[in-house]
Write an enzyme that holds these catalytic residues in place. Sequence first.
Site, short mmCIF file in Angstrom:
data_model
loop_
_atom_site.label_atom_id
_atom_site.label_comp_id
_atom_site.label_asym_id
_atom_site.label_seq_id
_atom_site.Cartn_x
_atom_site.Cartn_y
_atom_site.Cartn_z
N CYS A 113 9.59 -23.73 -98.24
CA CYS A 113 8.76 -22.57 -98.63
C CYS A 113 9.61 -21.41 -99.14
O CYS A 113 9.09 -20.53 -99.84
CB CYS A 113 7.89 -22.13 -97.48
SG CYS A 113 6.74 -23.41 -96.96
N HIS A 250 5.64 -14.96 -99.35
CA HIS A 250 5.22 -16.36 -99.35
C HIS A 250 3.87 -16.43 -98.65
O HIS A 250 3.66 -15.81 -97.60
CB HIS A 250 6.26 -17.21 -98.61
CG HIS A 250 5.75 -18.57 -98.25
ND1 HIS A 250 5.14 -19.40 -99.18
CD2 HIS A 250 5.72 -19.24 -97.07
CE1 HIS A 250 4.78 -20.51 -98.57
NE2 HIS A 250 5.11 -20.45 -97.29
N ASN A 280 -1.34 -22.72 -98.58
CA ASN A 280 0.12 -22.59 -98.63
C ASN A 280 0.64 -23.59 -99.68
O ASN A 280 0.62 -24.80 -99.45
CB ASN A 280 0.69 -22.89 -97.24
CG ASN A 280 2.20 -22.78 -97.19
OD1 ASN A 280 2.87 -22.70 -98.21
ND2 ASN A 280 2.75 -22.79 -95.98
N1 ACO Z 1 -9.32 -27.28 -86.74
C1 ACO Z 1 -9.78 -27.07 -85.50
N2 ACO Z 1 -9.01 -27.00 -84.41
C2 ACO Z 1 -7.69 -27.14 -84.58
C3 ACO Z 1 -7.12 -27.37 -85.85
C4 ACO Z 1 -8.00 -27.45 -86.94
N3 ACO Z 1 -7.56 -27.66 -88.21
N4 ACO Z 1 -5.79 -27.47 -85.71
C5 ACO Z 1 -5.52 -27.30 -84.40
N5 ACO Z 1 -6.67 -27.11 -83.71
C6 ACO Z 1 -6.82 -26.89 -82.29
C7 ACO Z 1 -5.67 -27.40 -81.48
O1 ACO Z 1 -5.82 -28.77 -81.24
C8 ACO Z 1 -5.78 -26.56 -80.24
O2 ACO Z 1 -6.78 -27.11 -79.42
P1 ACO Z 1 -6.58 -27.16 -77.82
O3 ACO Z 1 -6.48 -25.71 -77.41
O4 ACO Z 1 -7.82 -27.83 -77.37
O5 ACO Z 1 -5.31 -27.91 -77.60
C9 ACO Z 1 -6.27 -25.22 -80.76
O6 ACO Z 1 -6.84 -25.48 -82.05
C10 ACO Z 1 -5.20 -24.18 -80.89
O7 ACO Z 1 -4.06 -24.76 -81.48
P2 ACO Z 1 -2.75 -23.94 -81.79
O8 ACO Z 1 -1.77 -24.82 -82.49
O9 ACO Z 1 -2.32 -23.23 -80.57
O10 ACO Z 1 -3.35 -22.89 -82.80
P3 ACO Z 1 -2.71 -21.58 -83.34
O11 ACO Z 1 -3.51 -20.41 -82.98
O12 ACO Z 1 -1.22 -21.52 -83.08
O13 ACO Z 1 -2.90 -21.80 -84.92
C11 ACO Z 1 -1.59 -22.47 -86.80
C12 ACO Z 1 -2.32 -22.93 -85.55
C13 ACO Z 1 -2.62 -21.92 -87.76
C14 ACO Z 1 -0.88 -23.65 -87.42
C15 ACO Z 1 -0.58 -21.36 -86.42
O14 ACO Z 1 0.22 -21.78 -85.36
C16 ACO Z 1 0.25 -20.95 -87.57
O15 ACO Z 1 -0.21 -20.32 -88.49
N6 ACO Z 1 1.55 -21.28 -87.52
C17 ACO Z 1 2.41 -20.97 -88.62
C18 ACO Z 1 2.59 -22.24 -89.34
C19 ACO Z 1 2.58 -22.08 -90.80
O16 ACO Z 1 1.97 -21.25 -91.43
N7 ACO Z 1 3.33 -22.98 -91.39
C20 ACO Z 1 3.41 -23.05 -92.77
C21 ACO Z 1 4.70 -23.62 -93.14
S1 ACO Z 1 5.98 -22.57 -92.65
C22 ACO Z 1 5.83 -21.34 -93.58
O17 ACO Z 1 5.41 -21.45 -94.70
C23 ACO Z 1 6.21 -20.06 -93.01
#
Ligand code: ACO
Length: 323
Positions: A113, A250, A280
């Site tokens: 990224c 980004h 993204n």
């Molecule tokens: N739909 C519904 N539920 C979901 C989904 C989905 N697509 N994905 C995960 N869940 C559930 C999980 O299973 C979990 O359920 P549980 O509590 O029963 O176990 C719950 O949602 C919460 O999951 P978390 O992973 O804790 O969710 P979080 O609030 O951290 O959000 C996310 C996840 C959006 C990926 C977040 O961590 C994030 O934005 N991280 C940054 C990652 C990113 O943007 N990466 C891009 C590449 S790196 C970059 O470009 C910087």
Amino acid sequence: MIRSIIVGSGAAKPRNVVTNAELEKRVETSDEWIRQRTGIEQRWIAEDDETTASLGENAARAALKDADLTPDDIDLIILATSTPNNTFPASAVEIQNRLGMTHGAAFDMQAVCSGFVYALTTADAFIQAGQAKRVLVIGSETFSRILDWEDRTTCVLFGDGAGAVVVERGDGVGMSNDRGILTSHLRSDGSHKDKLFVDGGPSTTGTVGHLRMQGRDVFKHAVAMITDVIEDAFSATGLNADDIDWFIPHQANKRIIDASAKKLNIAPEKVVMTVAEHGNTSAASIPQAIDVAVRDGRLKKGDLVLLEAMGGGFTWGAVLVRW
Ligand code: ACO
């Protein structure tokens, strides 16, 4: 002194848009969950005949048109991508061929990224060293091809697309009101590899593999790394958040962007945000967002622009540009 000035921008998207509602039919997710956690509403997904090279070519042609230049005027192409058409040759060389160029040089750059920030910094270094006069810097990705479409924690986050800029050698006097790239800061730390990676490759599995991510861990590091490297850019130039006209980060996640802008005291109205429409798009996200801001008239000559990215590796970086 030599300054690397951005003289044109362009972007390209695949034909098909996929909404959150459509993803609800593929994996157990909801429009509400995706919007709340990421700000994403839709993403463009490439069809079979649309590739990193074809999207990159279209973005490059648009940027050349915007700069009123032709491929003959370009002496270097740097393509930021993690999803090349083939393991080799570099997709930059394929784009060079698609543009009808047999002169100059072209290569791919892989920083996930952060790829566009790395490629722009590299273009500046080539220009500063006198090795190039006009560089096409392209970010193009087809992440849909490396997603695990059964994994709801990753497949809802990414999209396909391309963006490009033309960077040209110009003159400045070494002041912060010179047009061009004022400062660039790149970082990486390979100890974070397991938090965001693709589980395949030519030298390990012999396969392409799928993207794997520990989302919560990535989130935890993102804001601190992004703001640290931006502080480096500010201290190198004596500029600060008040001087910025546009913050073009980004586009990974609205919450990461909002938290970074808040920590840096950058006003929300100065943030260019395209993640809702594009998802993204990795190395393509910054040049796509640049092009949106140029086309809608926000980004104008003389504006001070802060670019920033963080991604797999981890890699991260920031560039300050006077437009
Ligand atoms: N739909 C519904 N539920 C979901 C989904 C989905 N697509 N994905 C995960 N869940 C559930 C999980 O299973 C979990 O359920 P549980 O509590 O029963 O176990 C719950 O949602 C919460 O999951 P978390 O992973 O804790 O969710 P979080 O609030 O951290 O959000 C996310 C996840 C959006 C990926 C977040 O961590 C994030 O934005 N991280 C940054 C990652 C990113 O943007 N990466 C891009 C590449 S790196 C970059 O470009 C910087």
